[in-house]
Design an enzyme around this catalytic site. Structure first.
Site, PDB file in Angstrom:
ATOM      1  N   GLY A 188      -7.681  -0.546   0.890  1.00  0.00           N
ATOM      2  CA  GLY A 188      -8.165  -0.182  -0.256  1.00  0.00           C
ATOM      3  C   GLY A 188      -8.780   1.300  -0.177  1.00  0.00           C
ATOM      4  O   GLY A 188      -8.930   1.882  -1.162  1.00  0.00           O
ATOM      5  N   GLU A 218      -2.586  -4.397   5.368  1.00  0.00           N
ATOM      6  CA  GLU A 218      -2.762  -5.388   4.863  1.00  0.00           C
ATOM      7  C   GLU A 218      -1.942  -6.501   5.586  1.00  0.00           C
ATOM      8  O   GLU A 218      -2.096  -7.616   5.364  1.00  0.00           O
ATOM      9  CB  GLU A 218      -2.615  -5.388   3.373  1.00  0.00           C
ATOM     10  CG  GLU A 218      -3.558  -4.623   2.650  1.00  0.00           C
ATOM     11  CD  GLU A 218      -3.344  -3.036   2.481  1.00  0.00           C
ATOM     12  OE1 GLU A 218      -2.795  -2.661   3.162  1.00  0.00           O
ATOM     13  OE2 GLU A 218      -4.281  -2.442   1.445  1.00  0.00           O
ATOM     14  N   GLU A 251      -6.100   3.538  -0.594  1.00  0.00           N
ATOM     15  CA  GLU A 251      -5.574   3.374  -1.907  1.00  0.00           C
ATOM     16  C   GLU A 251      -6.469   4.317  -2.948  1.00  0.00           C
ATOM     17  O   GLU A 251      -6.228   4.915  -3.773  1.00  0.00           O
ATOM     18  CB  GLU A 251      -5.583   1.996  -2.390  1.00  0.00           C
ATOM     19  CG  GLU A 251      -4.236   1.387  -1.596  1.00  0.00           C
ATOM     20  CD  GLU A 251      -4.264  -0.049  -1.904  1.00  0.00           C
ATOM     21  OE1 GLU A 251      -5.149  -0.790  -1.654  1.00  0.00           O
ATOM     22  OE2 GLU A 251      -3.255  -0.765  -2.348  1.00  0.00           O
ATOM     23  N   ALA A 281     -10.779  -3.017   1.337  1.00  0.00           N
ATOM     24  CA  ALA A 281     -11.544  -3.916   0.629  1.00  0.00           C
ATOM     25  C   ALA A 281     -12.510  -4.655   1.361  1.00  0.00           C
ATOM     26  O   ALA A 281     -12.073  -5.104   2.500  1.00  0.00           O
ATOM     27  CB  ALA A 281     -10.669  -4.845  -0.689  1.00  0.00           C
TER      28      ALA A 281
END
Ligand code: DAK
Length: 257
Positions: free
Chosen positions: A108, A131, A111, A72
């Site tokens: 992300g 993260e 993911e 992200a």
């Protein structure tokens, strides 16, 4: 074909390499395809359009040679953080999706790749959930999909220590369907997509949905869902065609009904 109009920057670009196959490219190369909310919105909108166009039967999602996506967009974290509902829209897509991963698939990015139905990775790709280095944990499936796929032992190292694994390791641990030399990633992913596109479309969508339930339900509930879906598909035109074609020793012609 592109997913943005006018002066808006195309952070998602769609190509049509084959009649029934779409190639969706993440396109923020300067920031390693960091998944800004704008990119995630364009991706969700693109996938929803392809899902409903009646032509597309499989989608390959790719980045570039340096990155599938490095996570992200951290620059947005301070202001708004990742939009929740956009990820739900991406996960709700009924078409089969294949992640074609070269370079980085982090946070992300990994993911997103894990939420695809298949993953083709470069041998030397770098996959991880870093993260923890930002003082947070994964928020889009990294603790759940990763653990259910590779098991608690490796997932714990990846999530708690931020350990990266290579594409080759990802294949060994069942996280990727294929690990191949980097330049083969896209051709192999597109080949898998073409093979998916040749199958009975409605059966493929149903199979995808029921497999996903194995992550959510007890074995008993999942078996009941499978049985119901089987009998429903058995009534479909495509099933009648598939069975007739087998008995007549010819290739089936699918109508997607
Ligand atoms: N966000 C924003 N910019 C990024 C970025 C990211 N994730 N990753 C890289 N960039 C930018 C860098 O800032 C740099 O920009 P400039 O300085 O050139 O302007 C450019 O991309 C090139 O990066 P580097 O110069 O750092 O390149 P290196 O090769 O030296 O390093 C690297 C590559 C991947 C090791 C490094 O860039 C890095 O550590 N990046 C961050 C990786 C990371 O921590 N990713 C996880 C982010 S957290 C949720 C949904 C999703 C999520 C959470 C919740 N919900 C729905 C609830 C997801 C969270 C995450 O992904």
């Amino acid at each position: 074909m592109s997913s943005s109009t006018g002066s808006e920057q195309a952070v998602v670009v769609t190509e049509r390499p084959h009649e029934h196959v779409a190639l969706v490219r993440l396109n923020r190369p300067k920031v390693l395809n960091a998944l800004s909310n704008a990119l995630a919105e364009q991706l969700a909108g693109t996938l929803e359009r392809l899902d409903a166009d009646g032509v597309t039967r499989a989608v390959v999602i790719a980045g570039d040679d340096r990155a599938f996506a490095a996570g992200a967009d951290i620059a947005e974290f301070a202001s708004e953080g990742p939009h929740l509902e956009v990820w739900d829209r991406i996960w709700a897509v009924g078409l089969p999706t294949i992640a074609a991963v070269r370079g980085l698939a982090l946070g992300g990015g990994l993911e997103l790749a894990m939420s695809c139905d298949m993953m083709v990775v470069a041998d030397d790709a770098r996959l991880g959930q870093p993260e923890i280095n930002l003082g947070v944990i994964p928020g889009a499936g990294g603790t759940q999909r990763l653990t259910r796929t590779v098991g608690k032992t490796l997932a714990t190292e990846m999530v708690l220590l931020g350990r990266e694994i290579s594409g080759r390791e990802a294949e060994l641990h069942g996280l990727a369907n294929r690990a191949v030399p980097a330049e083969r990633v896209l051709p192999v992913a597109l080949d898998l997509a073409k093979r998916l596109a040749k199958q009975a479309p409605h059966a493929v969508r149903t199979a995808k949905k029921i497999i996903a339930r194995a992550f959510e339900e007890s074995l008993h509930a999942g078996l009941l869902d499978e049985r119901r879906a089987f009998y429903a598909l058995l009534q479909s035109e495509d099933a009648r065609e598939g069975i007739a074609a087998f008995l007549e020793k010819r290739k089936p012609v699918w109508q997607g009904r």
